[in-house]
Enzyme design. Structure first.
Site, PDB file in Angstrom:
ATOM      1  N   ASP A 153     -20.929  26.814  16.987  1.00  0.00           N
ATOM      2  CA  ASP A 153     -20.804  25.408  16.544  1.00  0.00           C
ATOM      3  C   ASP A 153     -21.787  24.962  15.464  1.00  0.00           C
ATOM      4  O   ASP A 153     -22.412  23.898  15.574  1.00  0.00           O
ATOM      5  CB  ASP A 153     -20.917  24.465  17.760  1.00  0.00           C
TER       6      ASP A 153
ATOM      7  N   ASP B   4     -16.308  23.401  17.603  1.00  0.00           N
ATOM      8  CA  ASP B   4     -15.800  22.314  18.418  1.00  0.00           C
ATOM      9  C   ASP B   4     -14.692  21.677  17.574  1.00  0.00           C
ATOM     10  O   ASP B   4     -14.899  21.391  16.392  1.00  0.00           O
ATOM     11  CB  ASP B   4     -16.962  21.326  18.622  1.00  0.00           C
TER      12      ASP B   4
ATOM     13  N   HIS C 286     -11.990  18.865  18.111  1.00  0.00           N
ATOM     14  CA  HIS C 286     -11.398  17.871  19.002  1.00  0.00           C
ATOM     15  C   HIS C 286     -10.320  17.022  18.322  1.00  0.00           C
ATOM     16  O   HIS C 286     -10.463  16.661  17.152  1.00  0.00           O
ATOM     17  CB  HIS C 286     -12.482  16.909  19.494  1.00  0.00           C
TER      18      HIS C 286
ATOM     19  N   HIS D  59     -16.989  13.179  17.712  1.00  0.00           N
ATOM     20  CA  HIS D  59     -17.624  14.230  16.906  1.00  0.00           C
ATOM     21  C   HIS D  59     -16.635  15.371  16.724  1.00  0.00           C
ATOM     22  O   HIS D  59     -15.701  15.537  17.515  1.00  0.00           O
ATOM     23  CB  HIS D  59     -18.904  14.736  17.593  1.00  0.00           C
TER      24      HIS D  59
ATOM     25  N   LYS E 242     -12.323  25.472  19.792  1.00  0.00           N
ATOM     26  CA  LYS E 242     -12.281  25.167  21.234  1.00  0.00           C
ATOM     27  C   LYS E 242     -12.184  23.673  21.479  1.00  0.00           C
ATOM     28  O   LYS E 242     -12.522  22.873  20.610  1.00  0.00           O
ATOM     29  CB  LYS E 242     -13.524  25.729  21.926  1.00  0.00           C
TER      30      LYS E 242
ATOM     31  N   CYS F  73     -23.146  24.054  24.538  1.00  0.00           N
ATOM     32  CA  CYS F  73     -22.184  25.105  24.215  1.00  0.00           C
ATOM     33  C   CYS F  73     -22.798  26.498  24.238  1.00  0.00           C
ATOM     34  O   CYS F  73     -22.120  27.459  24.607  1.00  0.00           O
ATOM     35  CB  CYS F  73     -21.509  24.795  22.887  1.00  0.00           C
TER      36      CYS F  73
HETATM   37  C1  VGL Z   1     -21.440  20.352  22.125  1.00  0.00           C
HETATM   38  C2  VGL Z   1     -21.739  18.275  23.069  1.00  0.00           C
HETATM   39  C3  VGL Z   1     -20.407  17.989  22.875  1.00  0.00           C
HETATM   40  C4  VGL Z   1     -22.043  21.650  21.685  1.00  0.00           C
HETATM   41  C5  VGL Z   1     -20.094  20.069  21.947  1.00  0.00           C
HETATM   42  O1  VGL Z   1     -21.480  22.289  20.761  1.00  0.00           O
HETATM   43  O2  VGL Z   1     -23.087  22.049  22.245  1.00  0.00           O
HETATM   44  N1  VGL Z   1     -22.248  19.449  22.698  1.00  0.00           N
HETATM   45  N2  VGL Z   1     -19.593  18.892  22.316  1.00  0.00           N
HETATM   46 ZN    ZN Z   2     -17.606  18.388  21.683  1.00  0.00          ZN
END
Ligand code: VGL
Ligand code: ZN
Length: 201
Positions: free
Chosen positions: A16, A58, A60, A77, A102, A141
């Site tokens: 990420d 990430d 979404h 985010h 993901k 993550c």
């Molecule tokens: C993550 C919070 C929300 C991460 C992803 O990549 O660690 N943290 N979504």
């Molecule tokens: Zn996230």
């Protein structure tokens, strides 16, 4: 001094490294940008050996369940195809990096890069037996990816200097590293990872 020798069966997992997790981003991780240089060094080491490099992201939908408007813990985010979801331009991802998206459906969150993705199959198809994990964020993550990697049977190296934590509570990042190690992950420093046995002499 190189204690870890990369060889066929190794793969790099970069978690990420997206603008929304960097300082100034929607869910900016303090000092998150500091991991880019060490990760670029890891990329060079793995690429020089022709070893697989995986970058998770990430990814979404706009109405994702982890967002505050849906009752989740986070501000919006990493919305798919938005600028904040792009990989940091300074990250020297090779063209043949394997990208794993993901948490890309509204109803399900996934902190682990193995969660609801084909990552395990991608690794097994390349006969990977050991993963080296780095990226953001240590306490979400990265922690969940490492836990799943170990459960999937992969030997797992972690590079703490190439990760940073959200630290909702101070110390979350340190506790996450302790938990990963307790489950069997092996922490390594960047300088310990070498390419050939020759560098030991
Ligand atoms: C993550 C919070 C929300 C991460 C992803 O990549 O660690 N943290 N979504
Ligand atoms: Zn996230």
């Amino acid at each position: 001094m190189s204690a870890i020798h990369l060889e066929p069966g190794d793969a790099l997992l970069i978690i990420d490294l997206q603008y929304d997790f960097l300082p100034g981003g929607a869910l900016g991780v303090a000092n998150g940008h500091e991991v880019i240089a060490p990760i670029n060094h890891l990329i060079e080491l793995f690429q020089a050996q022709g070893l697989p490099i995986v970058a998770s992201r990430d990814w979404h939908p706009q109405d994702h369940c982890s967002f505050a408007a849906q009752g989740g813990p986070w501000p919006p985010h990493c919305q798919a195809d938005s600028p904040g979801a792009e990989f940091a331009a300074e990250l020297a991802l090779p063209d043949d990096a394997i990208v794993v998206s993901k948490a890309d459906t509204a109803a399900v969150d996934a902190y682990s890069a193995f969660g609801g993705t084909d990552l395990s199959a991608q690794l097994r198809a390349r006969e990977v037996t050991r993963v080296t994990v780095c990226g953001l964020a240590t306490d979400y993550c990265v922690l969940n990816t490492v836990t799943d990697a170990l459960e999937e049977g992969f030997d797992t190296l972690i590079v703490p200097e190439a990760m940073r934590a959200v630290d909702v509570k101070p110390g979350d990042g340190t506790r996450a590293i302790d938990r990963m190690v307790a489950r069997g992950a092996v922490p390594v420093r960047l300088g310990e990872i070498g390419m050939t046995a020759l560098s030991v002499a």
